[in-house]
Design an enzyme around this catalytic site. Structure first.
Site, short mmCIF file in Angstrom:
data_model
loop_
_atom_site.label_atom_id
_atom_site.label_comp_id
_atom_site.label_asym_id
_atom_site.label_seq_id
_atom_site.Cartn_x
_atom_site.Cartn_y
_atom_site.Cartn_z
CB CYS A 127 -0.91 -0.07 1.22
SG CYS A 127 -1.99 1.27 1.47
CD1 TRP A 154 -4.45 -3.91 4.24
CD2 TRP A 154 -5.22 -3.88 2.14
NE1 TRP A 154 -5.80 -4.16 4.28
CE2 TRP A 154 -6.31 -4.14 3.02
CE3 TRP A 154 -5.47 -3.81 0.77
CZ2 TRP A 154 -7.60 -4.33 2.55
CZ3 TRP A 154 -6.76 -4.00 0.32
CH2 TRP A 154 -7.81 -4.25 1.20
N GLY A 157 -0.54 -2.19 -6.30
CA GLY A 157 -1.41 -2.53 -7.41
C GLY A 157 -1.59 -4.03 -7.54
CE LYS A 171 -16.64 7.04 9.10
NZ LYS A 171 -16.89 6.14 7.98
CG HIS A 185 -41.48 -4.34 5.23
ND1 HIS A 185 -42.46 -4.89 4.43
CD2 HIS A 185 -41.91 -3.09 5.56
CE1 HIS A 185 -43.44 -4.01 4.26
NE2 HIS A 185 -43.12 -2.92 4.94
CE LYS A 209 -8.33 8.32 4.81
NZ LYS A 209 -9.59 8.49 5.56
#
Length: 611
Positions: free
Chosen positions: A2, A76, A102, A488, A507, A606
């Site tokens: 990342c 990451w 990537g 959040k 419902h 992020k």
């Protein structure tokens, strides 16, 4: 992915690389690593860890690593689990070191070819094929630059890549396609990074690479070419980012700091754009008047929190500007083959401006024949900004916490300004515009009054300490705010949370309600308040524990199972921005109680720069 940082200089660059990695930590990562050229032995030296940059730093201190040329990375996991073997840099036969953001889409085919050529793989990553492919080309007689260029011609997908090799010890090569990369210009030294924030301690002079650029850095020389080897020129800029802008200061976490920065962020976003009861069209750029003249509809494309901002804006566009508005998740839009409207304004929302799905969806909208594009973004040098016809910067300042806060509120402010600009062309009266402008200018003060409830919300969070699920309810324009509140909470506390329009309770979701299911309600004093009140009574009657954010206590009387947080009177136009603040604080304090990593929640990054 990342985070990437690299340098070539006369001085020792290892401390620079470590500091750069620390400034990239906010993007989220699970491993870290570094490689340098040992000028005495003529070889590569590398250190990698599964874990944090501080662990890498401690490991390096024990080795006395020092070099004027090096690259480093925070990873990451995409291909392969988080592990030391899968960490970057990936190295081929001790002569080529590569860091990469990537995804290489044809890595399986390339790996098979390389294995047939005798290359052994020590990782599960797609990045390792890049290192071996470069090494293979050097074995065919190519120099490092030619080998790198030849490799870029066969790999498919997105990338930002940096490469070093003892075969060219004073050089650093880099390239980008679909993933951000920036060059830092020093005095007798050059740097490369995936984010300007990593470069601020050493330089504010930066060059933003474009897709297809290949760069060769030496201590005193820079050259940029395209994939064919043709030289290209890229302008140098002075970054306005300040070193202390990415410091926590007195706050325990970046997220808490950024929640409390929202009055200033909103003020900065409005500054120079709203004056004398009017929104100034010049804020949207010199071509705005021409590009917006024939707009008959709005198509919003975004992901995550930005998508929720778009859902709020749909109410504004349709009720205030009288324009039909579609809102779609970017990863769905790009594959859905939507019907194009040449008179529809395409609005893309992204904090980073590097969200891969949003960029691809914008390309698809252009290909299909939609109308002009407007990017609402927080990073002026980003790919999304450069790809759009118009730009409105949010001026939120750096947002480090993975869970977006101030970027969301400033996106909403920007969308409300756009509503006025378009509404003016579709019959919006001057007194309505003035009312909206007045409300927007009062927003920083309104947010400050809600932030004063921090201690009260902290006490409320104790009720979530042992909970595993939560339900969020809202109606009308506040249903997307409930969605954002649920997002959040799940992002940073790992409590399963979902949002429903309150009218949908019967419902299905009402079946979940019991004493162990906290129900959070966004309950402003608007035309739907009485209907929402009936919905909440249904929850109360079934033993549910209610947490109600309201203008005043009139909506329900507080009791052991009903907690009412009064926000005071709020103008209906800006209430979505005001009501999102207590939900941010609630999520933050619940996460503290749960003991999770607030700024870097597990499995998240992020800036999502891969599909």
């Amino acid at each position: 992915m990342c985070g990437i940082i690299g340098a070539v200089a006369e001085r020792d660059v290892v401390p620079i690389l470590i500091e750069g990695l620390k400034r990239l930590e906010y993007r989220g990562y699970d491993s870290a690593g570094l490689a340098t050229i040992n000028y005495q032995s003529g070889g590569l030296e590398s250190q990698r860890v599964k874990g944090k940059v501080r662990d890498l730093e401690a490991q390096i201190k024990s080795t006395f690593l020092s070099s004027p040329t090096g690259i480093a990375h925070t990873r990451w996991a995409t291909h392969g689990k988080p592990s030391q073997d899968n960490a970057h840099p990936q190295i081929s036969r001790e002569t080529v070191a590569v860091v990469h953001n990537g995804i290489i889409e044809n890595y399986s085919q390339l790996r098979q070819q390389l294995e047939q050529r005798g290359y052994e793989f020590s990782s599960e990553t797609d990045t390792e094929v890049i290192a071996h492919q470069i090494h293979y080309h050097t074995q065919q007689g190519k120099n490092l630059y030619a080998a790198f260029s030849a490799t870029l011609k066969v790999i498919e997908g997105t990338y930002a890549i940096a490469v070093i090799s003892p075969r060219a010890p004073s050089r650093l090569l880099a390239a980008r396609r679909g993933s951000p990369l920036v060059i830092g210009v020093g005095i007798g030294e050059y740097f490369v990074a995936s984010d300007v924030a990593a470069l601020i301690p050493v330089t504010q002079r930066v060059i933003f690479l474009e897709d297809g650029d290949i760069v060769e850095l030496q201590r005193d020389q820079l050259s940029i070419t395209d994939l064919t080897g043709k030289p290209v020129e890229r302008a140098e800029h002075t970054s306005q980012l300040q070193a202390d802008a990415v410091e926590r200061g007195e706050y325990r976490h970046y997220m808490h700091k950024e929640i409390f920065e929202q009055p200033r962020a909103v003020t900065d976003t409005l500054e120079g754009r709203v004056h004398d009861g009017r929104v100034l069209e010049a804020a949207f750029g010199p071509n705005a008047q021409r590009l917006l003249e024939n707009i008959e509809a709005v198509q919003i494309i975004a992901c995550g929190t930005s998508y929720h901002a778009g859902l709020v804006a749909r109410y504004w566009f349709e009720t205030l500007a009288k324009l039909p508005c579609g809102v779609e998740i970017a990863s769905e839009f790009r594959y859905r083959q939507p019907l194009a409207n040449p008179n529809a304004l395409v609005v893309t929302l992204s904090q980073s401006g590097e969200t891969a799905d949003t960029l691809a969806a914008l390309d698809e909208a252009k290909r299909l024949g939609f109308g002009p594009s407007l990017a609402i973004c927080n990073v002026p040098e980003s790919s999304l900004v450069r790809a759009s016809d118009m730009v409105l910067m949010t001026h939120a300042g750096p947002e480090i916490g993975v869970a977006s806060t101030k970027a969301f509120t400033t996106q909403l402010v920007s969308l409300l300004m756009l509503t006025v600009i378009l509404g003016r062309r579709h019959g919006m009266k001057a007194e309505v515009e003035k009312k909206i402008a007045t409300a927007m200018l009062s927003l920083p003060r309104q947010i400050e009054s809600v932030l004063a409830l921090n201690d009260q919300i902290e006490q409320l969070a104790e009720h979530f300490a042992d909970k595993r699920h939560a339900l969020f309810l809202g109606r009308g324009i506040h249903y997307p705010i409930a969605m954002e509140g649920a997002l959040k909470l799940k992002e940073i506390s790992y409590i399963h949370a979902e949002a429903y329009p309150a009218g949908e309770l019967k419902h299905g979701p009402l079946a979940l309600v019991d004493a162990e299911m906290p129900v959070v309600a966004v309950a402003p004093n608007d035309v739907l308040q009485e209907k929402l009140k009936s919905n909440l009574q249904e929850v109360h009657a079934r033993g549910g524990q209610l947490f109600v954010f309201a203008n005043h206590r009139a909506i329900m009387q507080a009791s052991d199972y009903i907690h009412v947080i009064e926000l005071g009177e709020v103008d209906e136009i800006i209430s979505p921005m005001v009501y999102t603040i207590p939900l941010q604080l609630l999520a933050y304090h619940v996460a503290l109680i749960k003991g999770t990593d607030v700024d870097q929640p597990r499995n998240l990054a992020k800036s999502v720069t891969v599909e």
